[in-house]
Design a protein around this motif. Structure first.
Motif, PDB file in Angstrom:
ATOM      1  N   GLU A   4       0.859  -1.180   0.000  1.00 15.20           N
ATOM      2  CA  GLU A   4       0.000   0.000   0.000  1.00 15.20           C
ATOM      3  C   GLU A   4       0.899   1.235   0.000  1.00 15.20           C
ATOM      4  OE1 GLU A   4      -3.539   1.912  -0.237  1.00 15.20           O
ATOM      5  OE2 GLU A   4      -3.313  -0.259  -0.145  1.00 15.20           O
ATOM      6  N   LEU A   5       0.816   2.008  -1.082  1.00 17.63           N
ATOM      7  CA  LEU A   5       1.644   3.207  -1.182  1.00 17.63           C
ATOM      8  C   LEU A   5       0.954   4.373  -0.487  1.00 17.63           C
ATOM      9  CD1 LEU A   5       2.894   3.056  -4.877  1.00 17.63           C
ATOM     10  CD2 LEU A   5       3.946   2.112  -2.829  1.00 17.63           C
ATOM     11  N   GLN A   6       1.749   5.212   0.141  1.00 13.95           N
ATOM     12  CA  GLN A   6       1.203   6.405   0.789  1.00 13.95           C
ATOM     13  C   GLN A   6       2.000   7.617   0.341  1.00 13.95           C
ATOM     14  OE1 GLN A   6       1.805   4.901   4.785  1.00 13.95           O
ATOM     15  NE2 GLN A   6       3.442   6.346   5.141  1.00 13.95           N
ATOM     16  N   ARG A  61       6.883   5.819  -6.450  1.00  9.53           N
ATOM     17  CA  ARG A  61       6.216   6.427  -7.603  1.00  9.53           C
ATOM     18  C   ARG A  61       6.258   7.941  -7.487  1.00  9.53           C
ATOM     19  NH1 ARG A  61       0.410   5.537  -7.347  1.00  9.53           N
ATOM     20  NH2 ARG A  61       0.932   3.361  -7.547  1.00  9.53           N
ATOM     21  N   LEU A  62       6.559   8.594  -8.606  1.00 13.60           N
ATOM     22  CA  LEU A  62       6.630  10.044  -8.679  1.00 13.60           C
ATOM     23  C   LEU A  62       5.608  10.526  -9.699  1.00 13.60           C
ATOM     24  CD1 LEU A  62       8.203  12.735  -8.072  1.00 13.60           C
ATOM     25  CD2 LEU A  62       9.670  12.114 -10.012  1.00 13.60           C
ATOM     26  N   GLU A  63       4.840  11.560  -9.328  1.00 17.59           N
ATOM     27  CA  GLU A  63       3.897  12.175 -10.247  1.00 17.59           C
ATOM     28  C   GLU A  63       4.274  13.636 -10.410  1.00 17.59           C
ATOM     29  OE1 GLU A  63      -0.030  11.517  -8.697  1.00 17.59           O
ATOM     30  OE2 GLU A  63       0.043   9.370  -9.114  1.00 17.59           O
ATOM     31  N   LEU A  64       4.420  14.071 -11.665  1.00 13.28           N
ATOM     32  CA  LEU A  64       4.803  15.449 -11.977  1.00 13.28           C
ATOM     33  C   LEU A  64       3.853  16.019 -13.021  1.00 13.28           C
ATOM     34  CD1 LEU A  64       8.661  14.945 -12.410  1.00 13.28           C
ATOM     35  CD2 LEU A  64       7.560  16.202 -10.564  1.00 13.28           C
ATOM     36  N   THR A  65       3.469  17.285 -12.851  1.00 17.95           N
ATOM     37  CA  THR A  65       2.709  18.015 -13.863  1.00 17.95           C
ATOM     38  C   THR A  65       3.523  19.249 -14.222  1.00 17.95           C
ATOM     39  OG1 THR A  65       0.633  17.272 -12.866  1.00 17.95           O
ATOM     40  CG2 THR A  65       0.502  19.087 -14.456  1.00 17.95           C
ATOM     41  N   GLN A 145       3.943  14.954  -6.639  1.00 19.90           N
ATOM     42  CA  GLN A 145       3.545  14.025  -5.585  1.00 19.90           C
ATOM     43  C   GLN A 145       4.531  12.861  -5.588  1.00 19.90           C
ATOM     44  OE1 GLN A 145       0.949  14.335  -3.337  1.00 19.90           O
ATOM     45  NE2 GLN A 145       0.803  16.376  -4.175  1.00 19.90           N
ATOM     46  N   LEU A 146       4.842  12.361  -4.404  1.00 23.20           N
ATOM     47  CA  LEU A 146       5.749  11.224  -4.267  1.00 23.20           C
ATOM     48  C   LEU A 146       5.067  10.200  -3.373  1.00 23.20           C
ATOM     49  CD1 LEU A 146       8.627  10.077  -4.835  1.00 23.20           C
ATOM     50  CD2 LEU A 146       9.312  11.114  -2.659  1.00 23.20           C
ATOM     51  N   PHE A 147       5.027   8.964  -3.856  1.00 23.90           N
ATOM     52  CA  PHE A 147       4.391   7.896  -3.100  1.00 23.90           C
ATOM     53  C   PHE A 147       5.393   6.794  -2.835  1.00 23.90           C
ATOM     54  CE2 PHE A 147       1.169  10.042  -5.572  1.00 23.90           C
ATOM     55  CZ  PHE A 147       0.186  10.280  -4.633  1.00 23.90           C
ATOM     56  N   GLY A 148       5.188   6.074  -1.741  1.00 25.02           N
ATOM     57  CA  GLY A 148       6.082   4.992  -1.397  1.00 25.02           C
ATOM     58  C   GLY A 148       5.681   4.375  -0.080  1.00 25.02           C
ATOM     59  N   THR A 149       6.664   3.786   0.587  1.00 27.84           N
ATOM     60  CA  THR A 149       6.420   3.129   1.870  1.00 27.84           C
ATOM     61  C   THR A 149       7.391   3.680   2.909  1.00 27.84           C
ATOM     62  OG1 THR A 149       7.925   1.332   1.270  1.00 27.84           O
ATOM     63  CG2 THR A 149       5.590   1.000   0.770  1.00 27.84           C
TER      64      THR A 149
END
Length: 151
Positions: A4-6, A61-65, A145-149
């Motif tokens: 589960e990524l947060q 996971r990295l999200e960029l706009t 946004q950056l997601f991971g554990t």
């Protein structure tokens, strides 16, 4: 079994950038969630965004706009591993990403070049934009946004 990524960016995450064009487009705009605000660098490459975490994290996971026309088209993702026994703090190359020159949100899975680099978590993550689609080398990011554990 899927982890589960947060979200790894919170109020305690310190953000540092290589440069800011002016006060209206500062680093606070990177993570405020507003589509109206952005961070814009000054001209010249490389430019970077550095995140420092209050405790070790494992980025996944990295999200960029970006603003189209001002995209970091070649990016080295570096990390500072935590818990080094020898006490030496050395940045390591986590992976590379190649964002497209578009306005929409882009998602990048951060698969490490060396799994040992992140096994105990990382203290900091740095996105180094080595090239820009802008002739002058400016980068404009509307959201990150950056997601991971958390180990």
């Amino acid at each position: 079994m899927t982890e589960e990524l947060q979200s790894l960016i919170n109020a305690e995450t310190r953000i540092k950038v290589s440069s800011t064009l002016d006060k209206t487009v500062g680093k606070k705009n990177l993570t405020d969630g507003s589509p109206e605000t952005c961070w814009t660098s000054q001209q010249g490459t490389p430019q970077y965004i550095q995140l420092s975490f209050p405790s070790p994290v494992i980025p996944k996971r990295l999200e960029l706009t970006f603003q189209g026309g001002f995209v970091g088209t070649r990016c080295s993702v570096e990390c500072l591993p935590s818990g080094r026994v020898d006490g030496e703090k050395t940045w390591g190359a986590l992976t590379r990403i190649y964002p497209e020159d578009v306005n929409r949100k882009q998602t990048f899975e951060l698969v490490p070049n060396d799994a040992h680099l992140t096994e105990g978590g990382v203290e900091s993550l740095k996105l180094v934009f080595e090239e820009s689609s802008d002739f002058f080398g400016r980068i404009t990011v509307y959201n990150m946004q950056l997601f991971g554990t958390i180990p």
